[in-house]
Write a protein that holds these residues in place. Structure first.
Motif, mmCIF file in Angstrom:
data_model
loop_
_atom_site.group_PDB
_atom_site.id
_atom_site.type_symbol
_atom_site.label_atom_id
_atom_site.label_comp_id
_atom_site.label_asym_id
_atom_site.label_seq_id
_atom_site.Cartn_x
_atom_site.Cartn_y
_atom_site.Cartn_z
ATOM 1 N N ASN A 1 0.642 4.135 -2.701
ATOM 2 C CA ASN A 1 0.348 5.513 -2.306
ATOM 3 C C ASN A 1 1.385 6.481 -2.861
ATOM 4 O OD1 ASN A 1 -1.882 4.674 -0.925
ATOM 5 N ND2 ASN A 1 -0.856 4.591 1.075
ATOM 6 N N PHE B 1 -11.015 1.998 -4.401
ATOM 7 C CA PHE B 1 -10.730 1.674 -3.007
ATOM 8 C C PHE B 1 -11.417 0.372 -2.599
ATOM 9 C CE2 PHE B 1 -11.378 6.309 -3.460
ATOM 10 C CZ PHE B 1 -10.058 6.716 -3.351
ATOM 11 N N GLN B 2 -10.881 -0.232 -1.513
ATOM 12 C CA GLN B 2 -11.485 -1.472 -1.027
ATOM 13 C C GLN B 2 -12.948 -1.252 -0.628
ATOM 14 O OE1 GLN B 2 -9.474 -3.200 2.319
ATOM 15 N NE2 GLN B 2 -10.850 -4.962 2.411
ATOM 16 N N PHE B 3 -13.216 -0.085 -0.006
ATOM 17 C CA PHE B 3 -14.589 0.144 0.486
ATOM 18 C C PHE B 3 -15.332 1.145 -0.393
ATOM 19 C CE2 PHE B 3 -12.105 -1.254 4.183
ATOM 20 C CZ PHE B 3 -12.750 -2.459 4.405
ATOM 21 N N PHE C 1 -8.383 5.994 -9.009
ATOM 22 C CA PHE C 1 -8.258 5.158 -7.805
ATOM 23 C C PHE C 1 -9.524 4.342 -7.583
ATOM 24 C CE2 PHE C 1 -5.035 8.281 -6.524
ATOM 25 C CZ PHE C 1 -4.075 7.457 -5.962
ATOM 26 N N ILE D 1 -19.806 8.687 -3.023
ATOM 27 C CA ILE D 1 -20.476 9.772 -2.295
ATOM 28 C C ILE D 1 -21.948 9.376 -2.167
ATOM 29 C CG2 ILE D 1 -21.010 12.238 -2.308
ATOM 30 C CD1 ILE D 1 -17.988 11.573 -2.220
ATOM 31 N N PRO D 2 -22.419 9.141 -0.916
ATOM 32 C CA PRO D 2 -23.777 8.614 -0.767
ATOM 33 C C PRO D 2 -24.860 9.563 -1.260
ATOM 34 C CG PRO D 2 -22.814 9.108 1.374
ATOM 35 C CD PRO D 2 -21.724 9.265 0.368
ATOM 36 N N ASP E 1 -6.811 -0.724 -4.824
ATOM 37 C CA ASP E 1 -6.320 -1.249 -3.547
ATOM 38 C C ASP E 1 -7.342 -2.227 -2.989
ATOM 39 O OD1 ASP E 1 -5.036 -1.714 -1.198
ATOM 40 O OD2 ASP E 1 -4.764 0.405 -0.663
ATOM 41 N N GLU E 2 -7.032 -3.521 -3.078
ATOM 42 C CA GLU E 2 -7.955 -4.565 -2.616
ATOM 43 C C GLU E 2 -9.356 -4.366 -3.189
ATOM 44 O OE1 GLU E 2 -7.064 -7.162 -0.991
ATOM 45 O OE2 GLU E 2 -5.342 -6.689 0.283
ATOM 46 N N ARG F 1 -2.990 13.791 -9.891
ATOM 47 C CA ARG F 1 -4.063 12.830 -9.636
ATOM 48 C C ARG F 1 -5.281 13.158 -10.488
ATOM 49 N NH1 ARG F 1 -2.718 13.860 -4.118
ATOM 50 N NH2 ARG F 1 -4.653 14.990 -3.786
ATOM 51 N N SER G 1 0.838 -1.216 0.000
ATOM 52 C CA SER G 1 0.000 0.000 0.000
ATOM 53 C C SER G 1 0.861 1.248 0.000
ATOM 54 C CB SER G 1 -0.910 0.005 1.227
ATOM 55 O OG SER G 1 -1.916 -0.948 1.054
ATOM 56 N N LEU H 1 -0.035 10.195 -3.365
ATOM 57 C CA LEU H 1 -0.719 10.461 -2.091
ATOM 58 C C LEU H 1 0.273 10.586 -0.950
ATOM 59 C CD1 LEU H 1 -3.631 7.891 -2.362
ATOM 60 C CD2 LEU H 1 -3.795 10.367 -2.586
ATOM 61 N N ASP H 2 1.478 10.121 -1.167
ATOM 62 C CA ASP H 2 2.455 10.071 -0.091
ATOM 63 C C ASP H 2 3.814 10.314 -0.725
ATOM 64 O OD1 ASP H 2 3.482 9.768 2.405
ATOM 65 O OD2 ASP H 2 2.894 7.665 2.682
ATOM 66 N N ARG I 1 -16.048 5.530 -12.108
ATOM 67 C CA ARG I 1 -15.635 6.858 -11.681
ATOM 68 C C ARG I 1 -14.123 7.045 -11.890
ATOM 69 N NH1 ARG I 1 -16.470 8.507 -5.473
ATOM 70 N NH2 ARG I 1 -14.843 6.945 -5.226
ATOM 71 N N ASN J 1 -15.870 3.942 -1.349
ATOM 72 C CA ASN J 1 -15.826 5.378 -1.114
ATOM 73 C C ASN J 1 -16.656 6.180 -2.119
ATOM 74 O OD1 ASN J 1 -13.935 4.260 0.576
ATOM 75 N ND2 ASN J 1 -12.599 6.061 0.488
#
Lengths: 238, 792
Positions: free
Chosen positions: A56, A96-98, A94, A102-103, A168-169, A88, A52, A61-62, A156, A100
């Motif tokens: 990143n 993401f695993q979860f 990107f 926007i609800p 990422d995962e 970016r 990770s 990001l890092d 997206r 992310n």
């Protein structure tokens, strides 16, 4: 500018240290790496192996404690925050695993959020069609299943037609059947848009769909293997 | 470390509180403002009331005063014999013109007789400096402290006074305070002016000589027995003293100094009743939002604790402790703030109210009420959240909550959607998804703005009142009162005084007005039909001509007498032949000060069967010759009082700046703190709820500015929505305050200037921007990496 012969990414001597003194932790220990354009790369390794952190840093990001990262001709490690944001915004997608998402935005609007600020985007509908969600474009995240949400996230990520896609995962929160649908979407984007794709996973089974498999352990790349005949995600199982 | 001494759950409490220290402090400060205001107003109210009653009791302030024209001293026995009279004394009190070195204008004052030592039993004085006068020396006087201070008079200094037409040089021997002059104000004014109103005390024989009252008195002062029917006593006094020219006995409630003191106490009570609840309401709302959100984020921890065997009560107690600690911090801030403000207010009051002592010492039960009430409000504000903690099933708590569902957005909102960009859609849907929270935020911000308007409008209202009073109603430069009513021809003499350009006569007579059970001791002011200087005006500020017959009443007087236009009013004149007759009320006019009745001067004199007498004149003066006029008035024996418009107006402005200015400043500060508290807390909560969302957007390439827009744009929108509501709340609060400050002394008009609305909106917007910037700093430091890995 973009030279076909140049790799998408080139990293030299990447070291990342967290903390100081007795609590120092080496996340990366002098990683050298080249990722050719358009390749599908899978990064395997146990927790804490540094995959990770590497992703990143490559994604802007890092920043590394030592070493350099080049994207095309440009040295990412010399960028300030504003330039990294710009990088970016224009070049990176990107996933993401979860998810992310926007609800408060529908599937289409989640994609449009990115296409509104990109310089050469595809239509949100087209991106959603690529991941097989053309029927669900006006649904909110709360009305979508996990796999559908992850495919919206992929749409997206790729709608701006990025040069690289970092996942990422991406199947970490999904069952295997749904995971395969998601991987198919990623493979299709890689193939049809020629997007350089890096996928982080715990799951060794996924490695079979990659052009290149990197095994990480202890902050170093232990093994880099070329997969001569990557298989279709539908043939994968875990 | 000290923290190791705590139970694990309490350690969590300390660390959780530390993590939300900014928000906790913001809530505590809002509670603190409310409690501070309460401690200040209630504490001051009690201190003032107790000081007043102790002062009155110790110096035996008269319960009833009965003025007469002239009555023999022997009448004292009859007065003392009246039922309900505990003790009575007689004295001489009269108006004087004072001339002090260094003061150009003549000064209105009063002189009172004092018996030779020992001091009077009733209305005793406090000798503050110097000595009592020597009965052998007729020229020795005691001077009221405030006046002495304003003119730097010390024992041994001299001043001049016109006593019943004779100018005398007097020697100051002592400086005194009196319960009768706690609020030393010249009759007809609404703010005290230490420089322009003086009171002297002189040996009884000397005063009697000066005013031709040997063996006589012109005022009886009475202490009543407990349980006395004061109205009955006043009636008996009036009939006993009728023959001696009684103008009507009155109780303490009509004594001017006490009236103003009561008025101030009532205003403190109003402030203490209206403002602190507003602050506590906002605090309850903030606690509700912050604690509710905290519990949402700690869902899993709560489930875990319960799974480990902590009871519902244990877990609820944990959160109650946190709420209690924040609240108690607020109470501590509030009590310290209240004590500080109270001391400041006491110092300010010392300028207006002359007590021998005034300590701001709130009784301990104020603190208990503060703590109890704050905890109660906090409990109500957080009850639903704590109940939710109790009801959470451990198994459910440990599963993450489903993502919020935005699919049921309003149709009108969705029709709007194509016209706005994605971030703006996020803002609109977020507000729509949590309408209660958005509404509460709007309400909280609006309340702070309303509070600002409610506090600042009084300045507008007072300015309006002054403008109307001095520029529309009373346009004269100088008002002159004669010692005795004089023939109208005296106006010609006045016109010959230096600098006088116009003079208009008036006559004021003491009367008792009756309408059924309603009785008022008032003055009727007789004026010319269409006066140019001192006028009466209607609500549109148009001059009202005086009719040939009938009475015109001030609106407050009509209200107090419960009478309307066309009704008959019983008028009992308390001077001259003392006629009693029924008069028709021919009109009601707007007044902001006092409770006067007006009549045509000729009709008034006809009623009294006197030939065109006047008791004074309104003058318009050439500004270049005022000094010459002042000099001439100081030496005019027939003049008993002079009031100067310009100085009255300046005194009013000064008082306004000193007292109201301070009040407005602190309210601005408090309201600003509420606005910051509301906006900052909301921004922080939104940030903690949506930090992941915003960080994801940053990862996707949105700039800091674009991400900040989503969060701060929502707050900006809510702030803008709050402005009109705030203006409305401000108007309502002002209306409420105007109503509660409506007294017979003066009325505050409901006037709010545009600049007050603008000022309030500006403070609120600046507070919102300030809070936005604080949160913006946090948006800039969002952890982009953590977001990739953490589950919601």
């Amino acid at each position: 500018m973009k030279n076909k012969d140049y790799p998408a990414f080139r990293a030299e001597g990447l070291t990342k240290v967290y903390g100081s003194g007795d609590t120092r932790v080496f996340a990366l220990r002098g990683v050298d790496l080249e990722v050719p354009r358009g390749e599908m790369v899978v990064l395997l390794g146990p927790s804490g192996s540094g995959k990770s952190t590497l992703l990143n840093i490559l994604g802007g990001l890092d920043s590394p404690t030592e070493g350099h990262v080049y994207f095309d001709h440009e040295e990412l490690t010399a960028f300030d925050d504003r330039h990294l944001t710009q990088f970016r915004r224009e070049h990176v997608g990107f996933v993401f695993q979860f998810y992310n998402l926007i609800p408060s935005l529908t599937a289409r609007e989640n994609v449009a959020l990115v296409t509104e600020i990109a310089s050469n985007p595809m239509e949100p509908e087209q991106a959603l069609k690529l991941v097989g969600l053309e029927q669900r474009i006006h649904h909110f995240p709360a009305q979508l299943s996990g796999g559908e949400q992850q495919r919206v996230a992929i749409a997206r990520a790729i709608a701006k037609q990025p040069n690289v896609l970092f996942c990422d995962e991406p199947t970490g929160a999904l069952d295997s059947k749904t995971g395969i649908v998601v991987l198919e979407a990623i493979a299709r984007v890689n193939r049809e848009l020629n997007t350089t794709t890096m996928v982080i996973t715990h799951n060794a089974g996924i490695a079979d769909m990659a052009n290149r498999v990197l095994h990480m352990a202890d902050g170093q790349i232990q093994e880099s293997r070329i997969n001569e005949a990557p298989c279709e995600p539908s043939a994968l199982s875990w | 470390m000290w923290i190791n001494w705590l139970l694990p759950l309490d350690r969590k409490l300390v660390r959780d509180l530390w993590a939300i220290k900014g928000q906790a402090l913001a809530i505590a400060v809002v509670i603190g403002c409310g409690i501070g205001m309460y401690v200040m107003s209630k504490g001051m109210l009690i201190s003032l009331a107790e000081t007043r009653s102790a002062y009155y009791e110790r110096y035996r302030f008269a319960d009833v005063v009965a003025p007469v024209k002239r009555a023999p001293n022997a009448l004292l026995d009859e007065i003392t014999a009246l039922p309900g009279v505990r003790r009575a004394e007689t004295r001489i009190r009269a108006g004087v013109i004072l001339d002090v070195a260094g003061a150009a204008a003549p000064i209105t004052g009063e002189i009172q007789s004092l018996p030779p030592f020992p001091l009077p039993h009733i209305n005793d004085i406090v000798l503050h400096e110097g000595r009592y006068f020597d009965p052998q020396h007729e020229e020795e006087v005691l001077v009221l402290d405030a006046f002495a201070e304003a003119h730097k008079l010390e024992p041994g200094d001299h001043l001049h006074a016109i006593l019943n037409g004779t100018k005398k040089r007097l020697t100051v021997t002592g400086i005194v305070l009196s319960p009768e002059y706690v609020y030393a104000i010249s009759p007809g004014e609404i703010v005290p002016d230490k420089k322009r109103f003086g009171v002297l005390w002189m040996n009884r024989d000397a005063v009697a000589n000066a005013f031709d009252l040997d063996g006589a008195f012109n005022e009886a002062v009475i202490l009543t027995s407990a349980g006395t029917d004061e109205d009955a006593l006043i009636q008996r006094l009036d009939s006993l003293l009728k023959r001696y020219g009684a103008t009507g006995a009155y109780g303490r409630d009509q004594q001017i100094s006490d009236q103003f003191l009561t008025n101030e106490i009532n205003q403190l009570e109003t402030i203490g009743r209206i403002l602190p609840p507003i602050f506590l309401l906002v605090a309850a709302f903030l606690l509700n939002v912050v604690v509710g959100r905290l519990i949402d984020t700690e869902r899993e921890q709560i489930g875990l604790l319960k799974a480990f065997g902590y009871s519902n009560g244990d877990v609820a107690r944990h959160y109650l402790k946190m709420i209690g600690l924040i609240t108690l911090l607020g109470v501590v801030i509030g009590i310290l703030l209240g004590l500080w403000l109270g001391r400041g207010l006491a110092n300010m009051y010392q300028d207006f109210f002359k007590f021998p002592f005034l300590l701001f010492r709130p009784p301990p039960d104020i603190y208990l009420v503060s703590i109890g009430f704050s905890l109660l409000v906090a409990g109500v504000g957080t009850a639903s959240s704590v109940r939710r903690v109790m009801q959470l099933e451990p198994a459910i708590a440990m599963v993450p909550p489903p993502p919020p569902d935005y699919s049921r957005a309003a149709r009108w909102l969705e029709r709007l959607a194509p016209w706005v960009d994605q971030p703006s859609r996020m803002i609109l849907r977020h507000i729509y998804r949590w309408p209660k929270r958005a509404a509460m935020t709007v309400l909280g911000i609006a309340m702070s703005m309303g509070l600002l308007i409610g506090a600042s409008f009084s300045m507008d209202a007072m300015m309006y009142m002054v403008d109307v009073s001095f520029n529309v109603i009373d346009r004269q430069d100088v008002t002159v009162n004669f010692v005795e009513p004089r023939n109208k021809r005296a106006i010609q003499d006045v016109l010959h005084a230096p600098g006088v350009m116009t003079a208009e006569p008036f006559r004021a007579i003491p009367v008792v007005l009756r309408n059924g059970p309603y009785v008022r001791r008032e003055a009727i002011l007789g004026m010319e039909a269409r006066p140019e200087l001192s006028r009466i005006v209607d609500t549109e500020l148009r001059p009202v001509p005086l009719p040939k017959h009938g009475l015109i009443l001030s609106d407050k007087l009509a209200e107090l007498l419960d009478i309307g236009t066309g009704d008959l009013l019983r008028v009992e004149v308390r001077t001259g032949r003392r006629p009693e007759l029924d008069m028709v009320v021919s009109g009601i006019v707007k007044t902001y000060m006092g409770t006067t009745a007006y009549m045509h001067l000729d009709a008034l004199n006809r009623m009294l069967k006197e030939d065109s007498a006047v008791s004074g004149a309104y003058l318009l003066v050439d500004p270049d010759q005022t000094d010459a006029l002042y000099e001439s008035l100081k030496n005019t024996p027939v003049v008993s009082g002079v009031s100067l418009q310009e100085q009255a107006q300046n005194a009013f402005y000064d008082t306004l700046q000193d007292s109201l200015g301070t009040f407005v400043f602190f309210n601005t500060l408090f309201a600003g703190l509420i606005a910051v508290g509301v906006v900052y807390n909301n921004a922080r909560i939104s940030l903690s709820e949506r930090g992941r969302e915003l960080a994801s957007l940053r990862v996707l390439g949105l700039t800091r500015g674009e991400v900040s827009y989503i969060l701060l744009g929502e707050l900006a929108l809510l702030t803008v929505l709050a402005l009109p509501l705030g203006a409305l709340l401000g108007f309502l609060l002002a209306a409420l305050l105007v109503q509660s400050f409506d007294t017979e002394l003066f009325r505050i008009p409901l006037v709010i200037s545009d600049s007050t609305y603008g000022y309030a909106a500006l403070v609120v917007v600046l507070a919102a921007i300030g809070s936005g910037l604080l949160v913006r700093r946090r948006i800039d430091h969002l952890d982009l990496i953590a977001v990739l890995k953490t589950r919601e």
